[in-house]
Each structure stands twice: as C-alpha cells, then as structure tokens.
Design a protein around this motif. Structure first.
Motif, PDB file in Angstrom:
ATOM      1  N   TYR A 181       0.819  -1.221   0.000  1.00 35.86           N
ATOM      2  CA  TYR A 181       0.000   0.000   0.000  1.00 35.86           C
ATOM      3  C   TYR A 181       0.848   1.265   0.000  1.00 35.86           C
ATOM      4  CZ  TYR A 181      -4.093  -2.908   0.857  1.00 35.86           C
ATOM      5  OH  TYR A 181      -5.088  -3.835   0.738  1.00 35.86           O
ATOM      6  N   VAL A 182       2.042   1.229   0.561  1.00 35.61           N
ATOM      7  CA  VAL A 182       2.894   2.418   0.585  1.00 35.61           C
ATOM      8  C   VAL A 182       3.333   2.781  -0.827  1.00 35.61           C
ATOM      9  CG1 VAL A 182       5.077   3.372   1.409  1.00 35.61           C
ATOM     10  CG2 VAL A 182       3.678   1.988   2.941  1.00 35.61           C
ATOM     11  N   ARG A 183       3.742   1.790  -1.594  1.00 35.10           N
ATOM     12  CA  ARG A 183       4.142   2.053  -2.979  1.00 35.10           C
ATOM     13  C   ARG A 183       2.966   2.595  -3.785  1.00 35.10           C
ATOM     14  NH1 ARG A 183       8.166  -0.430  -6.744  1.00 35.10           N
ATOM     15  NH2 ARG A 183       8.863  -1.732  -4.990  1.00 35.10           N
ATOM     16  N   GLY A 184       1.782   2.026  -3.556  1.00 33.61           N
ATOM     17  CA  GLY A 184       0.609   2.550  -4.242  1.00 33.61           C
ATOM     18  C   GLY A 184       0.323   3.991  -3.861  1.00 33.61           C
ATOM     19  N   LEU A 185       0.532   4.343  -2.602  1.00 35.55           N
ATOM     20  CA  LEU A 185       0.314   5.715  -2.150  1.00 35.55           C
ATOM     21  C   LEU A 185       1.307   6.672  -2.811  1.00 35.55           C
ATOM     22  CD1 LEU A 185      -1.306   7.566  -0.287  1.00 35.55           C
ATOM     23  CD2 LEU A 185       0.349   7.056   1.524  1.00 35.55           C
ATOM     24  N   VAL A 186       2.539   6.215  -2.986  1.00 37.83           N
ATOM     25  CA  VAL A 186       3.533   7.042  -3.679  1.00 37.83           C
ATOM     26  C   VAL A 186       3.106   7.319  -5.111  1.00 37.83           C
ATOM     27  CG1 VAL A 186       5.912   7.105  -4.523  1.00 37.83           C
ATOM     28  CG2 VAL A 186       5.431   6.274  -2.209  1.00 37.83           C
ATOM     29  N   LEU A 187       2.641   6.283  -5.800  1.00 37.28           N
ATOM     30  CA  LEU A 187       2.183   6.475  -7.176  1.00 37.28           C
ATOM     31  C   LEU A 187       0.988   7.421  -7.229  1.00 37.28           C
ATOM     32  CD1 LEU A 187       2.358   5.710 -10.169  1.00 37.28           C
ATOM     33  CD2 LEU A 187       0.889   3.753  -9.688  1.00 37.28           C
ATOM     34  N   LEU A 188       0.069   7.287  -6.273  1.00 38.87           N
ATOM     35  CA  LEU A 188      -1.095   8.175  -6.240  1.00 38.87           C
ATOM     36  C   LEU A 188      -0.679   9.611  -5.954  1.00 38.87           C
ATOM     37  CD1 LEU A 188      -4.180   8.495  -6.271  1.00 38.87           C
ATOM     38  CD2 LEU A 188      -4.176   7.964  -3.825  1.00 38.87           C
ATOM     39  N   ALA A 189       0.294   9.806  -5.062  1.00 39.43           N
ATOM     40  CA  ALA A 189       0.752  11.158  -4.744  1.00 39.43           C
ATOM     41  C   ALA A 189       1.419  11.820  -5.939  1.00 39.43           C
ATOM     42  CB  ALA A 189       1.720  11.103  -3.561  1.00 39.43           C
ATOM     43  N   LEU A 190       2.050  11.031  -6.794  1.00 35.92           N
ATOM     44  CA  LEU A 190       2.711  11.588  -7.979  1.00 35.92           C
ATOM     45  C   LEU A 190       1.760  11.826  -9.142  1.00 35.92           C
ATOM     46  CD1 LEU A 190       5.973   9.428  -8.041  1.00 35.92           C
ATOM     47  CD2 LEU A 190       5.746  11.801  -7.331  1.00 35.92           C
ATOM     48  N   TYR A 191       0.551  11.323  -9.038  1.00 36.62           N
ATOM     49  CA  TYR A 191      -0.375  11.393 -10.168  1.00 36.62           C
ATOM     50  C   TYR A 191      -0.611  12.820 -10.669  1.00 36.62           C
ATOM     51  CZ  TYR A 191      -4.609  10.981 -12.959  1.00 36.62           C
ATOM     52  OH  TYR A 191      -5.522  11.063 -13.975  1.00 36.62           O
ATOM     53  N   PRO A 192      -0.830  13.838  -9.794  1.00 36.11           N
ATOM     54  CA  PRO A 192      -1.045  15.199 -10.323  1.00 36.11           C
ATOM     55  C   PRO A 192       0.135  15.716 -11.134  1.00 36.11           C
ATOM     56  CG  PRO A 192      -1.715  15.061  -8.029  1.00 36.11           C
ATOM     57  CD  PRO A 192      -0.992  13.796  -8.335  1.00 36.11           C
ATOM     58  N   PHE A 193       1.348  15.295 -10.766  1.00 29.01           N
ATOM     59  CA  PHE A 193       2.521  15.783 -11.481  1.00 29.01           C
ATOM     60  C   PHE A 193       2.719  15.051 -12.803  1.00 29.01           C
ATOM     61  CE2 PHE A 193       3.237  16.213  -6.909  1.00 29.01           C
ATOM     62  CZ  PHE A 193       3.472  17.577  -6.810  1.00 29.01           C
ATOM     63  N   LEU A 194       2.118  13.875 -12.948  1.00 32.53           N
ATOM     64  CA  LEU A 194       2.273  13.124 -14.186  1.00 32.53           C
ATOM     65  C   LEU A 194       1.585  13.810 -15.358  1.00 32.53           C
ATOM     66  CD1 LEU A 194       1.708   9.473 -12.879  1.00 32.53           C
ATOM     67  CD2 LEU A 194       3.870  10.640 -13.291  1.00 32.53           C
ATOM     68  N   HIS A 195       0.606  14.656 -15.071  1.00 34.14           N
ATOM     69  CA  HIS A 195      -0.154  15.300 -16.146  1.00 34.14           C
ATOM     70  C   HIS A 195       0.684  16.294 -16.933  1.00 34.14           C
ATOM     71  CE1 HIS A 195      -4.227  13.744 -15.763  1.00 34.14           C
ATOM     72  NE2 HIS A 195      -4.014  13.686 -14.458  1.00 34.14           N
ATOM     73  N   VAL A 196       1.755  16.792 -16.355  1.00 33.31           N
ATOM     74  CA  VAL A 196       2.588  17.760 -17.080  1.00 33.31           C
ATOM     75  C   VAL A 196       3.560  17.060 -18.013  1.00 33.31           C
ATOM     76  CG1 VAL A 196       2.404  19.375 -15.153  1.00 33.31           C
ATOM     77  CG2 VAL A 196       4.376  17.835 -15.284  1.00 33.31           C
ATOM     78  N   LEU A 197       3.627  15.736 -17.940  1.00 38.10           N
ATOM     79  CA  LEU A 197       4.545  14.979 -18.781  1.00 38.10           C
ATOM     80  C   LEU A 197       3.862  14.546 -20.070  1.00 38.10           C
ATOM     81  CD1 LEU A 197       6.091  12.627 -16.056  1.00 38.10           C
ATOM     82  CD2 LEU A 197       6.975  14.828 -16.846  1.00 38.10           C
ATOM     83  N   SER A 198       4.670  14.245 -21.071  1.00 38.57           N
ATOM     84  CA  SER A 198       4.133  13.677 -22.294  1.00 38.57           C
ATOM     85  C   SER A 198       3.635  12.264 -22.019  1.00 38.57           C
ATOM     86  CB  SER A 198       5.213  13.643 -23.381  1.00 38.57           C
ATOM     87  OG  SER A 198       6.256  12.760 -23.002  1.00 38.57           O
ATOM     88  N   TYR A 199       2.900  11.706 -22.966  1.00 36.02           N
ATOM     89  CA  TYR A 199       2.333  10.380 -22.741  1.00 36.02           C
ATOM     90  C   TYR A 199       3.423   9.331 -22.530  1.00 36.02           C
ATOM     91  CZ  TYR A 199      -0.410   6.167 -23.388  1.00 36.02           C
ATOM     92  OH  TYR A 199      -0.994   4.949 -23.198  1.00 36.02           O
ATOM     93  N   GLY A 200       4.473   9.397 -23.344  1.00 37.95           N
ATOM     94  CA  GLY A 200       5.546   8.427 -23.201  1.00 37.95           C
ATOM     95  C   GLY A 200       6.280   8.572 -21.888  1.00 37.95           C
ATOM     96  N   ALA A 201       6.566   9.820 -21.470  1.00 37.14           N
ATOM     97  CA  ALA A 201       7.267  10.047 -20.202  1.00 37.14           C
ATOM     98  C   ALA A 201       6.400   9.641 -19.022  1.00 37.14           C
ATOM     99  CB  ALA A 201       7.667  11.516 -20.095  1.00 37.14           C
ATOM    100  N   ARG A 202       5.100   9.829 -19.155  1.00 33.73           N
ATOM    101  CA  ARG A 202       4.184   9.454 -18.073  1.00 33.73           C
ATOM    102  C   ARG A 202       4.179   7.936 -17.879  1.00 33.73           C
ATOM    103  NH1 ARG A 202      -1.602  10.915 -19.560  1.00 33.73           N
ATOM    104  NH2 ARG A 202      -0.565  12.927 -19.825  1.00 33.73           N
ATOM    105  N   ALA A 203       4.152   7.197 -18.980  1.00 32.73           N
ATOM    106  CA  ALA A 203       4.190   5.736 -18.885  1.00 32.73           C
ATOM    107  C   ALA A 203       5.506   5.266 -18.273  1.00 32.73           C
ATOM    108  CB  ALA A 203       3.997   5.115 -20.271  1.00 32.73           C
ATOM    109  N   LYS A 204       6.609   5.940 -18.629  1.00 32.67           N
ATOM    110  CA  LYS A 204       7.902   5.589 -18.041  1.00 32.67           C
ATOM    111  C   LYS A 204       7.902   5.822 -16.533  1.00 32.67           C
ATOM    112  CE  LYS A 204      11.172   6.296 -21.837  1.00 32.67           C
ATOM    113  NZ  LYS A 204      12.360   7.067 -22.293  1.00 32.67           N
ATOM    114  N   ALA A 205       7.356   6.959 -16.098  1.00 35.47           N
ATOM    115  CA  ALA A 205       7.348   7.289 -14.674  1.00 35.47           C
ATOM    116  C   ALA A 205       6.504   6.296 -13.884  1.00 35.47           C
ATOM    117  CB  ALA A 205       6.837   8.715 -14.480  1.00 35.47           C
ATOM    118  N   MET A 206       5.316   5.961 -14.391  1.00 37.88           N
ATOM    119  CA  MET A 206       4.462   5.012 -13.684  1.00 37.88           C
ATOM    120  C   MET A 206       5.096   3.627 -13.632  1.00 37.88           C
ATOM    121  SD  MET A 206       0.503   6.025 -14.625  1.00 37.88           S
ATOM    122  CE  MET A 206       0.682   5.848 -16.402  1.00 37.88           C
TER     123      MET A 206
END
Length: 510
Positions: free
Chosen positions: A87-112
């Motif tokens: 659950y901690v790793r999932g929370l980290v991914l959820l916390a980063l979600y707003p910042f993922l929107h500023v990335l391109s589609y390819g960079a967003r997939a890489k980050a996730m």
C-alpha cells in the motif's frame, strides 16, 4: 471434386479479402504515428492494425485495452504497485499522479512503470500480470466488450500470426491476458532494461520504434507455436476467467484509490469491532449487533431444524447426531455465514488453515490433511458431536463457477444438505493465494463497508440411493449451480494454484 476445390478456394479468397478490408479500415498510416515516440496526451482510440510482411499482422493493444483519456493506464500500474509492492508504494504512485499530467504520454508511462516496478522480483511482476490484471482488462478494456476481436482472429489462415503491441505497458503486464484470454500469438510491449535474466526489475523502460518492433516481431514469430482455432466462450473470449487474485475489488481510478486510502484506517477499526462482536457475543445476539455495523446475512428460504442428538444411524453405521452441510466455497467465512443463518454454531473443516484464522474464528475449525482415511476419521468424529459444514471444492472461487467436488463428504452421512452461499464485497476481496496474505482473508472481508452473505438451504440429498460417491458429488454440485446460476466445471484446487501462484497450493503443516 473440382467443384469442391473451387468452392474452398473461393472461401479462402473471401477470407483474405476480408482481412485486407479489415486492415485498410484500420487507418494503417496512423499506426506509424502512434508507434513512434510522441507527445500525445492520451493513448490512441481507434483499433489500429498493420500488416507486417506476408504472414504477420500487428495490432495496437493500447487501443484495445485503454480508454482514450488521460490517466487511462493508471489503474493497471496502481494494481501492480499495491498488489506486488504494498500500500505504501501505491500511495507514492497516487501522490505523484497530479505531477504526471505535465509529462508527455511516453514520459508518463515511463514514470508510472518505474514507481510500480522498481525493485520488484521479475516472477512477482509476472504473477500480477497473469493473476490480477486480466480481471481489470476484462472489466474495463473498451475493445474487449464483444466478439469483434475473436472473430477476425478465427478467420485468419493458420500461417498468419497476430502480434499485439503496446507502447504503454511492459510485456510482463499484458502478455498473459492478450495471449491466453484474447488469443494473440505474441505480445511486444515496452522493454524493461536490465535483461531478461535479471532477478529484480529496475523499472526503467525503453520506448518502441518501428525498427526495433520489426526485429522483435521476427523473433516472436519464430517462438510461436502453430496457430490453433480459438473458440469463443460464453463471455466472448477463447478462455473464460474462472480464477483471479488480488485484494482490490474495484477499478482503482485516481479518485477511487484516494477514497480507499481515506477509508483504510476506518476499515481496520471496523473489522476489529466486527470480529469482537462475533467472538464475544452469543450467536443470536451477534448477528443483530453485527448488522448494525453494516454486515448483512440474507437467508433465502427456510432453515433446517437442529438434528435430534438421540437420532441413530438407522443401522447403517454412519453417524447421524449432526447434520452434514455441503456448500460451495466463496470465502473462509462460508461456515460462519451458515451458522448466522441457522442461529446456532456449527463446526467446519478446511484446508491450509492459518493460525490467525483459527484464533479469530467464532466457530470450531478442524484442519484436513488430504489423507483420505485420516480426513474421514476427523469429519466422522465431528459429525458425532454436532452439525458440520464442509466445502467439497477445497478452495475458493470468486467468479460464477463451481469447481469439482471431492466425493468424500458423500460417504460420511446418510443425508447431505446442500447450501448455496454467495459473498459480496465492494472494496476488498476476501480470498488470496499467498500463504501470508491468506491469513488475513477474514479480516479483509470485514473491512468492507457493507459485506453481505446470501445463504440458501436446498433439499437434502439421500446418499444411500445406490449412486456412487462421484455421482452424488456431481448431483450436489449441479443443485448448487442451478440455485446460484453458476456454471459447474471439472477444475480443481491444483488448477487454480498452478495458474495464480505457480504451485499446487499444498502447504506443509505440522
């Protein structure tokens, strides 16, 4: 003879022409645009197909699996993060979600991919792709809602191979679903750096380009076996989904995932309170009080009266002091739900019982050994003391299917009462194949906001009517399937664990 050959040639020509039209309608030129690295904000929405050589078709898997909206890939990556990393790793991914929107589609997939997969064992990531993610794709994939995918695959000649390509997901996340359930011959996704022999994943991925894609497809074509005809099941896929794993019973969109984390502390407290109610209070009181906390046990039809303790076996030598109930297996709490419906405690027998489940259980539990003679002795001794609930499937099944019934229970009493049970949860599943996580199955069921059990007692089955034990077991399975609207199968516990956990589901106990 010549006429038959001519008709056969004409049918083949029509199929080839149909494939040609199917490919042309798919806007082949746009495939190059979407397969090349780009800055598009969302995955492509149309179904894109490209012919590669004479005997290969390349299909854009993202158009099949993802809705054409930003963040469509988040639920799949979140499931990998939570189910494999916690659950901690999932929370980290959820916390980063707003910042993922500023990335391109390819960079967003890489980050996730990096957040979800970094540090995971390769075999654990493969298990999630095989046992957890297919359920999400069955439920949410926009291109998988009909036979439109299966029918074109069946129409192709045997020598034509179809490769699914994803620029959003690593191969390990989507290969099992696309090959086993949809019917593609091979799958090519994002490359995970570190090499296929690495035990742990780095989470770093590389994008697909057309040159590397062509090279990978050539390799995959050599690895695929001869194509077989894929027959669609009742759900529209070559193979129905009978088994799946994982704790989350909902689609974890960002909003739903946030709501789960807000609810999680309350869920733990709620589960503790409910466990205390069932363990400390008398049966007739506990059901009422638990109902005030949101637990519901719905009884369909009449409940059988308690057996007379002085009743004999009628000269058959089989104990009749207690009634034998045989139910389908949805969660570890099936016998508890039956006891609540009866308004009195019953004993239960089960396999692979954890110490925690044994301590928290409000009813007597007895572990079975899978030794036929020893299990017969244990169940007979329990029947001599009172009512007993047995789950002949030997393991749980979440979907509307019944596994093969072990016939041993039909040899223990002159009469068996089938009980159709069903459990409904909205946030957490109450079953798991992991030996550690399995200890908390009952806790997770009670962590749901409004967990519900439905219990229906069917007409007793006479086990002394001259039928074999296997015939009687099949009769009970058929009665339960008809009452629940489920489908009976010949699958076993071994089949389930080989698919979901890679083992036979046998735990050595002292």
């Amino acid at each position: 003879m010549d006429a038959c050959k001519a008709a056969s040639s004409e049918r083949f020509a029509n199929r080839v022409l149909g494939i040609h039209r199917f490919v042309n309608r798919s806007l082949i030129a746009r495939l190059l645009q979407y397969m090349l690295p780009g800055d598009t904000a969302a995955p492509p929405s149309p179904l894109l197909v490209r012919q590669l050589g004479k005997n290969a078709l390349v299909v854009d898997a993202d158009a099949l699996l993802l809705k054409p909206a930003p963040g469509a890939a988040f639920p799949a990556y979140f499931l990998v993060a939570v189910e494999a990393g916690g659950y901690v790793r999932g929370l980290v991914l959820l916390a980063l979600y707003p910042f993922l929107h500023v990335l391109s589609y390819g960079a967003r997939a890489k980050a996730m991919a990096f957040v979800s997969l970094c540090g995971l064992r390769r075999d654990e990531a493969a298990r999630i792709g095989r046992a957890v993610l297919p359920k999400l794709f069955f439920r949410e994939a926009p291109g998988m809602q009909s036979n439109a995918i299966i029918e074109p695959l069946n129409a192709l000649p045997e020598k034509v191979k179809v490769v699914a390509v994803s620029r959003t997901f690593p191969t390990v996340m989507v290969e099992a679903f696309l090959k086993e359930y949809v019917g593609f011959d091979a799958v090519a996704g994002r490359e995970l750096k570190g090499g296929s022999s690495s035990r742990y994943l780095t989470g770093v991925t590389t994008e697909l380009d057309m040159e590397s894609l062509a090279a990978r497809v050539v390799v995959l074509m050599k690895q695929t076996e001869k194509k077989t005809t894929k027959t669609a099941s009742s759900c529209g896929y070559p193979k129905p989904m009978v088994f799946h794993d994982g704790r989350l019973a909902f689609t974890p969109t960002p909003a739903a995932a946030l709501a789960m984390y807000v609810y999680l502390p309350f869920a733990v407290v709620l589960a503790v309170v409910r466990i205390a109610i069932y363990v400390l209070l008398p049966w007739r009181v506990s059901s009422v009080v638990a109902g005030l906390t949101g637990v519901r046990v719905r009884v369909i039809g009449a409940t059988p009266a308690a057996e007379d303790s002085d009743d004999d076996a009628g000269g058959t030598g089989k104990p009749r002091r207690g009634r034998l109930y045989a139910c389908n297996h949805r969660t570890l709490l099936d016998p508890v739900g039956i006891a609540c419906a009866l308004g009195r405690p019953v004993a239960a027998v089960t396999y692979s019982l954890s110490r925690l489940s044994e301590v928290l259980s409000p009813i007597p539990l007895r572990r079975l050994t899978r030794n036929r003679d020893e299990d017969r002795r244990r169940m007979s001794s329990m029947l001599a003391r009172g009512d007993v609930v047995v789950c002949p499937e030997g393991t749980t099944c979440r979907e509307p299917y019944l596994l093969r019934f072990s016939p041993l229970f039909t040899e223990l009493a002159s009469e068996v009462t089938p009980v159709a049970v069903d459990a409904r949860t909205t946030v957490f599943y109450a079953t798991s194949t992991s030996p550690v996580a399995k200890s908390f199955d009952s806790v997770y069921f009670l962590m749901n906001p409004r967990p519900e059990y439905s219990v229906q007692f069917l007409e007793p089955v006479n086990t002394e009517n001259g039928k074999s034990s296997i015939e009687l077991a099949n009769e009970v399975q058929g009665a339960l399937a008809a009452a629940l609207g489920f489908e009976g199968t010949a699958l076993t516990r071994k089949d389930k664990y080989l698919l979901l956990a890679g083992n036979e589901g046998v735990v050595k106990t002292k």
